[in-house]
Structure formats: structure tokens, C-alpha cells
Design an enzyme around this catalytic site. Structure first.
Site, mmCIF file in Angstrom:
data_model
loop_
_atom_site.group_PDB
_atom_site.id
_atom_site.type_symbol
_atom_site.label_atom_id
_atom_site.label_comp_id
_atom_site.label_asym_id
_atom_site.label_seq_id
_atom_site.Cartn_x
_atom_site.Cartn_y
_atom_site.Cartn_z
ATOM 1 C CB CYS A 1 36.591 26.395 72.553
ATOM 2 S SG CYS A 1 35.229 25.524 71.770
HETATM 3 C C1 BEZ Z 1 32.009 28.043 72.547
HETATM 4 O O1 BEZ Z 1 33.077 27.491 72.722
HETATM 5 O O2 BEZ Z 1 31.639 28.955 73.261
HETATM 6 C C2 BEZ Z 1 31.101 27.572 71.435
HETATM 7 C C3 BEZ Z 1 31.630 26.957 70.318
HETATM 8 C C4 BEZ Z 1 30.778 26.557 69.286
HETATM 9 C C5 BEZ Z 1 29.426 26.753 69.400
HETATM 10 C C6 BEZ Z 1 28.914 27.347 70.552
HETATM 11 C C7 BEZ Z 1 29.751 27.764 71.573
#
Ligand code: BEZ
Length: 211
Positions: free
Chosen positions: A45
Site C-alpha cells: 500500500c
Molecule cells: C500490503 O500492502 O503490503 C498488504 C496489506 C494488507 C495485507 C497484505 C499486504
């Protein structure tokens, strides 16, 4: 209930990192992208939101406003922005909706509990000036999105809303387009003065008409 192409984009009022907005008023008369991310302070994210900040001049050039959403609260978003700016070498320049009561997430069916519990998946909604949904995308948490693809889709949507053309596989702005099947050859000659090539009666290419 899932939102389908051509549906009205549901309106809402929400708190964002840039103040309270009424979504439709915030969109105004242009195009918009609403995209969700699962969780603040997570790696993928962080790269996604930073990437969008970096390419924001490209969205602006196309008259597209961008807004992000997750179910994290405002103080989380505000703290995380510092990390996005620092790690992605950018400055956040679009709002993030704080949706801890899941109002927006529920309205746009962004929580898919069989994939990830209690968080939004990576949803994208492109909304036209008529406030109708023009594109939906859903990605899993494990895969960061290709935002260049969203720019490509915007180029196609904006072009095809003005001309009787469609865009072929892997098309990019500036490349030849396809004349839509409803247009007969006689009309095509009027509409596309640069001419067209007939590969099959249903497969006719013409140079991009607004170039
Ligand atoms: C991420 O943004 O890396 C992420 C967010 C939620 C679950 C898994 C990965």
C-alpha cells in the site's frame, strides 16, 4: 450489492486527509478515480499511494481527480503520509478517506471477507463526468496495481466517449483504433477522413482520430 459498469457511482459524505467532502461535489464535472487499499503502514500500500502521488500530473493532465480510501482512522492516515513521502520520495497530493465505520467500503462493496477479513481489497472505480461507473477492478492484497494501466484506460475511455471507435488489445495513446461495428463503411469514410484499413468486415483500423 456489487457495483456494475454503467451504474450511478454512489454518493457519500466522508472525512478525508484534506477535509470533509461530499463525493459528487468533490468530483465536480470531471472524471474521478476512487481506489481502496487494505491497510495503512503496510508495504505494498505504501508503494501504491506513493506511486499515485508521483504520477498525479498525468491524472491532472487528463482532468481526473484521484481519491484513496481504507478503513483506517484519520490519525493513522496522517501519520502514514509521512512514511509514504519519506520512503517513496514524493509528497502526497490527493486525499485519503478515513472510513473506520466502513461506510464507503460497504457502499462500494470493497470488503471481500473470503479474501481478507475486515479490510478493503484493492478496488478501483473510474467514474465519468456523468457520475456513472466506467471501470471496476479488484486486486488481491498481495498484488500492487499498475497505475500506468489506469492512465491507459482513462485515455481509452475519454477517446471512445467522443469518437465511434474502440481500442484494441494493449493499445496505447497514439496508436491505431478500431472502428465500432455499428458504423458502416460509408459513415466511416465521413467520420474518419484519415481513412481506414479493412482486415475483416468487422475489423477495421483507423488512425487515432484526435491526433
Ligand atoms: C500490503 O500492502 O503490503 C498488504 C496489506 C494488507 C495485507 C497484505 C499486504
Amino acid at each position: 450489492m456489487a457495483i456494475r459498469l454503467g451504474d450511478d457511482a454512489p454518493n457519500f459524505t466522508a472525512e478525508t486527509t484534506e477535509g470533509t467532502i461530499n463525493f459528487h461535489e468533490w468530483l465536480g464535472s470531471g472524471w474521478g478515480i476512487l481506489f481502496s487499499h487494505p491497510k495503512d503502514y503496510t508495504p505494498v500500500c505504501t508503494t501504491e499511494l506513493g506511486t499515485v502521488a508521483k504520477i498525479s500530473p498525468e491524472f491532472k493532465k487528463r482532468g481526473v481527480k484521484v481519491i484513496a480510501v481504507s478503513v483506517d482512522p484519520m490519525d493513522s492516515h496522517k501519520g502514514w503520509i509521512n512514511d509514504i513521502n519519506e520512503t517513496q520520495k514524493t509528497t502526497m497530493n490527493y486525499p485519503i478517506i478515513a472510513d473506520p465505520d466502513k461506510k464507503v467500503a460497504t457502499l462500494y462493496d470493497m470488503i471481500h471477507p473470503n479474501a481478507i477479513d475486515n479490510m478493503t481489497v484493492r478496488s478501483v472505480f473510474i467514474i465519468g463526468p456523468d457520475k456513472k461507473v466506467k471501470l471496476t477492478l479488484t486486486y488481491p492484497a498481495s498484488c500492487g496495481r499498475n497505475f500506468d494501466e489506469l492512465l491507459r484506460v482513462i485515455d481509452s475511455l475519454q477517446l471512445t466517449s467522443k469518437y465511434k471507435v474502440a481500442t484494441p488489445a494493449n493499445w496505447k495513446d497514439g496508436e491505431d483504433c478500431i472502428i465500432t461495428p455499428a458504423v458502416g463503411d460509408a459513415e466511416a469514410q465521413q467520420l474518419f477522413p484519415k481513412g481506414f484499413t479493412t482486415v475483416k468486415p468487422y475489423l477495421r483500423y483507423t488512425p487515432q482520430p484526435n491526433r
